[in-house]
Design a protein around this motif. Structure first.
Motif, PDB file in Angstrom:
ATOM      1  N   SER A  72      18.710   4.029 -76.746  1.00 43.03           N
ATOM      2  CA  SER A  72      18.145   3.581 -75.464  1.00 43.03           C
ATOM      3  C   SER A  72      17.081   2.523 -75.700  1.00 43.03           C
ATOM      4  N   PHE A  73      16.917   1.656 -74.688  1.00 37.43           N
ATOM      5  CA  PHE A  73      15.862   0.634 -74.729  1.00 37.43           C
ATOM      6  C   PHE A  73      15.234   0.523 -73.359  1.00 37.43           C
ATOM      7  N   ASP A  74      13.914   0.659 -73.319  1.00 32.09           N
ATOM      8  CA  ASP A  74      13.134   0.589 -72.084  1.00 32.09           C
ATOM      9  C   ASP A  74      12.701  -0.859 -71.867  1.00 32.09           C
ATOM     10  N   PHE A  75      13.216  -1.487 -70.790  1.00 32.86           N
ATOM     11  CA  PHE A  75      12.920  -2.895 -70.531  1.00 32.86           C
ATOM     12  C   PHE A  75      11.457  -3.129 -70.155  1.00 32.86           C
ATOM     13  N   VAL A  76      10.792  -2.139 -69.619  1.00 33.50           N
ATOM     14  CA  VAL A  76       9.399  -2.303 -69.209  1.00 33.50           C
ATOM     15  C   VAL A  76       8.469  -2.224 -70.413  1.00 33.50           C
ATOM     16  N   HIS A  77       8.590  -1.152 -71.186  1.00 35.39           N
ATOM     17  CA  HIS A  77       7.674  -0.936 -72.313  1.00 35.39           C
ATOM     18  C   HIS A  77       8.224  -1.464 -73.631  1.00 35.39           C
ATOM     19  N   GLU A  78       9.484  -1.915 -73.627  1.00 36.84           N
ATOM     20  CA  GLU A  78      10.136  -2.515 -74.790  1.00 36.84           C
ATOM     21  C   GLU A  78      10.085  -1.598 -76.003  1.00 36.84           C
ATOM     22  N   VAL A  79      10.502  -0.357 -75.796  1.00 32.87           N
ATOM     23  CA  VAL A  79      10.567   0.619 -76.872  1.00 32.87           C
ATOM     24  C   VAL A  79      11.964   1.242 -76.897  1.00 32.87           C
ATOM     25  N   PHE A  80      12.356   1.678 -78.089  1.00 33.38           N
ATOM     26  CA  PHE A  80      13.656   2.313 -78.279  1.00 33.38           C
ATOM     27  C   PHE A  80      13.513   3.826 -78.313  1.00 33.38           C
ATOM     28  N   GLY A  81      14.615   4.480 -78.023  1.00 36.89           N
ATOM     29  CA  GLY A  81      14.669   5.922 -78.117  1.00 36.89           C
ATOM     30  C   GLY A  81      16.070   6.361 -78.505  1.00 36.89           C
ATOM     31  N   GLU A  82      16.218   7.648 -78.784  1.00 37.63           N
ATOM     32  CA  GLU A  82      17.515   8.213 -79.130  1.00 37.63           C
ATOM     33  C   GLU A  82      17.807   9.397 -78.217  1.00 37.63           C
ATOM     34  N   VAL A  83      19.012   9.444 -77.693  1.00 42.63           N
ATOM     35  CA  VAL A  83      19.466  10.578 -76.897  1.00 42.63           C
ATOM     36  C   VAL A  83      20.535  11.292 -77.715  1.00 42.63           C
ATOM     37  N   LEU A  84      20.316  12.570 -77.985  1.00 45.65           N
ATOM     38  CA  LEU A  84      21.236  13.329 -78.820  1.00 45.65           C
ATOM     39  C   LEU A  84      22.533  13.624 -78.078  1.00 45.65           C
ATOM     40  N   LEU A  85      23.626  13.620 -78.814  1.00 46.54           N
ATOM     41  CA  LEU A  85      24.930  14.009 -78.295  1.00 46.54           C
ATOM     42  C   LEU A  85      25.223  15.455 -78.684  1.00 46.54           C
ATOM     43  N   PRO A  86      26.140  16.113 -77.976  1.00 48.10           N
ATOM     44  CA  PRO A  86      26.558  17.442 -78.438  1.00 48.10           C
ATOM     45  C   PRO A  86      27.121  17.335 -79.840  1.00 48.10           C
ATOM     46  N   GLU A  87      26.981  18.391 -80.611  1.00 43.93           N
ATOM     47  CA  GLU A  87      27.340  18.347 -82.033  1.00 43.93           C
ATOM     48  C   GLU A  87      28.794  17.955 -82.253  1.00 43.93           C
ATOM     49  N   CYS A  88      29.687  18.360 -81.341  1.00 39.25           N
ATOM     50  CA  CYS A  88      31.101  18.031 -81.515  1.00 39.25           C
ATOM     51  C   CYS A  88      31.349  16.525 -81.416  1.00 39.25           C
ATOM     52  N   LEU A  89      30.469  15.795 -80.724  1.00 42.17           N
ATOM     53  CA  LEU A  89      30.582  14.341 -80.658  1.00 42.17           C
ATOM     54  C   LEU A  89      29.769  13.664 -81.758  1.00 42.17           C
ATOM     55  N   ALA A  90      28.601  14.229 -82.058  1.00 41.69           N
ATOM     56  CA  ALA A  90      27.719  13.615 -83.048  1.00 41.69           C
ATOM     57  C   ALA A  90      28.354  13.588 -84.434  1.00 41.69           C
ATOM     58  N   TYR A  91      29.115  14.646 -84.778  1.00 42.81           N
ATOM     59  CA  TYR A  91      29.729  14.725 -86.109  1.00 42.81           C
ATOM     60  C   TYR A  91      31.247  14.794 -86.048  1.00 42.81           C
ATOM     61  N   GLY A  92      31.816  14.533 -84.889  1.00 38.87           N
ATOM     62  CA  GLY A  92      33.252  14.672 -84.734  1.00 38.87           C
ATOM     63  C   GLY A  92      34.023  13.524 -85.357  1.00 38.87           C
ATOM     64  N   PRO A  93      35.350  13.596 -85.305  1.00 36.52           N
ATOM     65  CA  PRO A  93      36.211  12.573 -85.920  1.00 36.52           C
ATOM     66  C   PRO A  93      36.497  11.401 -85.001  1.00 36.52           C
ATOM     67  N   GLU A  94      35.679  11.210 -83.973  1.00 34.73           N
ATOM     68  CA  GLU A  94      35.961  10.177 -82.980  1.00 34.73           C
ATOM     69  C   GLU A  94      35.937   8.778 -83.588  1.00 34.73           C
ATOM     70  N   ASP A  95      36.796   7.919 -83.060  1.00 32.73           N
ATOM     71  CA  ASP A  95      36.749   6.508 -83.443  1.00 32.73           C
ATOM     72  C   ASP A  95      35.530   5.820 -82.838  1.00 32.73           C
ATOM     73  N   GLY A  96      35.018   6.349 -81.749  1.00 32.63           N
ATOM     74  CA  GLY A  96      33.847   5.734 -81.136  1.00 32.63           C
ATOM     75  C   GLY A  96      33.391   6.508 -79.922  1.00 32.63           C
ATOM     76  N   VAL A  97      32.109   6.374 -79.607  1.00 35.40           N
ATOM     77  CA  VAL A  97      31.532   6.955 -78.397  1.00 35.40           C
ATOM     78  C   VAL A  97      30.868   5.828 -77.636  1.00 35.40           C
ATOM     79  N   MET A  98      31.315   5.583 -76.407  1.00 34.92           N
ATOM     80  CA  MET A  98      30.751   4.507 -75.605  1.00 34.92           C
ATOM     81  C   MET A  98      30.055   5.076 -74.377  1.00 34.92           C
ATOM     82  N   VAL A  99      29.036   4.370 -73.928  1.00 34.90           N
ATOM     83  CA  VAL A  99      28.333   4.745 -72.701  1.00 34.90           C
ATOM     84  C   VAL A  99      29.065   4.104 -71.522  1.00 34.90           C
ATOM     85  N   ILE A 100      29.277   4.880 -70.462  1.00 30.65           N
ATOM     86  CA  ILE A 100      29.935   4.356 -69.260  1.00 30.65           C
ATOM     87  C   ILE A 100      28.862   4.027 -68.227  1.00 30.65           C
TER      88      ILE A 100
END
Length: 397
Positions: free
Chosen positions: A239-267
């Motif tokens: 994540s990136f905050d346009f106002v304060h110009e700082v980054f962050g991380e949003v955790l995914l469920p473990e099955c996505l974070a370590y899964g065999p997926e080709d990719g995870v995209m934000v909709i």
């Protein structure tokens, strides 16, 4: 008849807000009081609030062109009805931004940001309703192999429009093991500057990095990944905050974070953070997840899944099958109704489908067909009076 200057300003504003931007520009010649009113930030905001909104679709029939790189792109404005009926209007972008290599990367307050290429060197911000644009100065170029992604939004604290560009090194030694280089362009200053704050070590997921971004309260999100000490990929949402110009991380469920997926995209398109995962292997499983409480990993909820077996796309829960599907479907955007726009390649025919999870409907929209393969952006657009008149290098077209 009551003199125009004797009509209360509130009534004048209520009448003028119903006019399109081009008519309002002509109205500025009626009187000084009208001109002063129309150019005030409060009236510009009022006009935008009541301006009709259309769904913008980026379409390109590249296979019908002898040189696909020069195939014309059409930015179609669609009514936000069940069938996305054609409004008969297209977005009038600067002539240089109408080729296949250019793509819309963001829409904000009636301004459209367009870029081209893997490095996002060519960038344009325009107001199509007023037919004005500015070409941004070129950001940095790096000698090593890299890809870049950009996002565009408004900073309400500083009343400034900004573009953020992330450059990820993809050579063998640094891929997934180094932090992206981050530059921010300010429309108010007209300059790029490099952020020196902490940026998470990661690379952006290739799948969906050019699609409409997911925004939650002026915070933009990308699918991201990093390599760990054991060289396994760990996936998360950057994540990136346009106002304060700082980054962050949003955790995914473990099955996505370590899964065999080709990719995870934000909709993009929904207040709740939503992601789409494309599974590797055979059969391939594609899933849509939504975060019901922002930042709380336990609130992720899988709301839908597809299965791609050979060339057959199946929706097991509904008993639906789509045949001759050559690759996993792509989730483009979530509409205000909650329906998800999906792009499916059926033996070279790029077709748009609408996925209505609540009503359990999956329907072809009749948009696309043979040769239509270029749907990188979809999102809402409304005409506005944002003038860009304080920007140097402004061009009319």
């Amino acid at each position: 008849m009551m003199e125009a200057e004797h009509i209360p300003e509130e009534i004048v504003a209520n009448i003028l807000r119903r006019l399109p931007p081009k008519s309002l520009i002509r109205c500025t010649a009626v009187s000084k009081s009208w001109r002063d009113l129309i150019f005030t930030p409060s009236f510009i905001s009022l006009h935008l609030r009541y301006s009709p909104s259309f769904l913008l679709l980026q379409l390109c029939n590249e296979r019908a062109h002898p040189n696909p790189s020069f195939a014309a792109v059409r930015y179609s404005l669609r009514h936000d009805d069940p069938f996305l009926s054609d409004s008969g209007s297209t977005l009038l972008l600067p002539p240089t931004a109408l080729y296949r290599e250019f793509s819309v990367v963001g829409v904000c307050h009636g301004l459209v940001c367009i870029t081209a290429g893997h490095h996002c060197h060519s960038l344009v911000i325009c107001n199509p309703s007023l037919r004005r644009y500015v070409s941004l100065p070129r950001p940095r170029h790096y000698r090593s192999l890299y890809t870049a992604a950009v996002a565009f939004s408004f900073d309400p604290l500083n009343q400034d429009y900004k573009v953020v560009r992330l450059s990820c090194m993809v050579d063998d030694e640094r891929y997934g093991l180094s932090a992206p280089t981050v530059e921010v362009y300010s429309l108010a200053t007209g300059f790029w500057r490099t952020l020196t704050g902490a940026t998470p070590v990661c690379s952006l997921a290739c799948v969906g990095k050019d699609s409409a971004h997911g925004f939650v309260d002026r915070v933009v999100h990308w699918g991201a990944q990093r390599r760990q000490d054991d060289f396994r990929w760990y996936r998360f949402v950057l994540s990136f905050d346009f106002v304060h110009e700082v980054f962050g991380e949003v955790l995914l469920p473990e099955c996505l974070a370590y899964g065999p997926e080709d990719g995870v995209m934000v909709i993009g398109g929904r207040e709740e953070l939503s992601v789409y995962s494309i599974g590797g292997g055979f059969p391939s499983c594609c899933e849509i997840w939504m975060m019901m409480e922002y930042g709380v990993v336990e609130s992720w909820n899988k709301v839908f899944s597809f299965t791609l077996k050979g060339f057959c796309l199946e929706v097991p829960a509904w008993g639906i099958s789509v045949f001759n599907v050559t690759s996993p479907p792509v989730a483009l955007y979530i509409r205000k109704s909650g329906e998800v726009l999906m792009l499916i390649d059926e033996t070279g025919q790029g077709n748009l489908y609408s996925l209505d999870i609540e009503r359990k409907r999956f329907a072809e929209l009749g948009i696309g067909g043979e040769g239509y393969t270029w749907y990188l952006y979809s999102g809402y657009y409304a005409e506005s009076l944002v003038l860009l008149n304080k920007v140097s290098g402004l061009v009319s077209y």
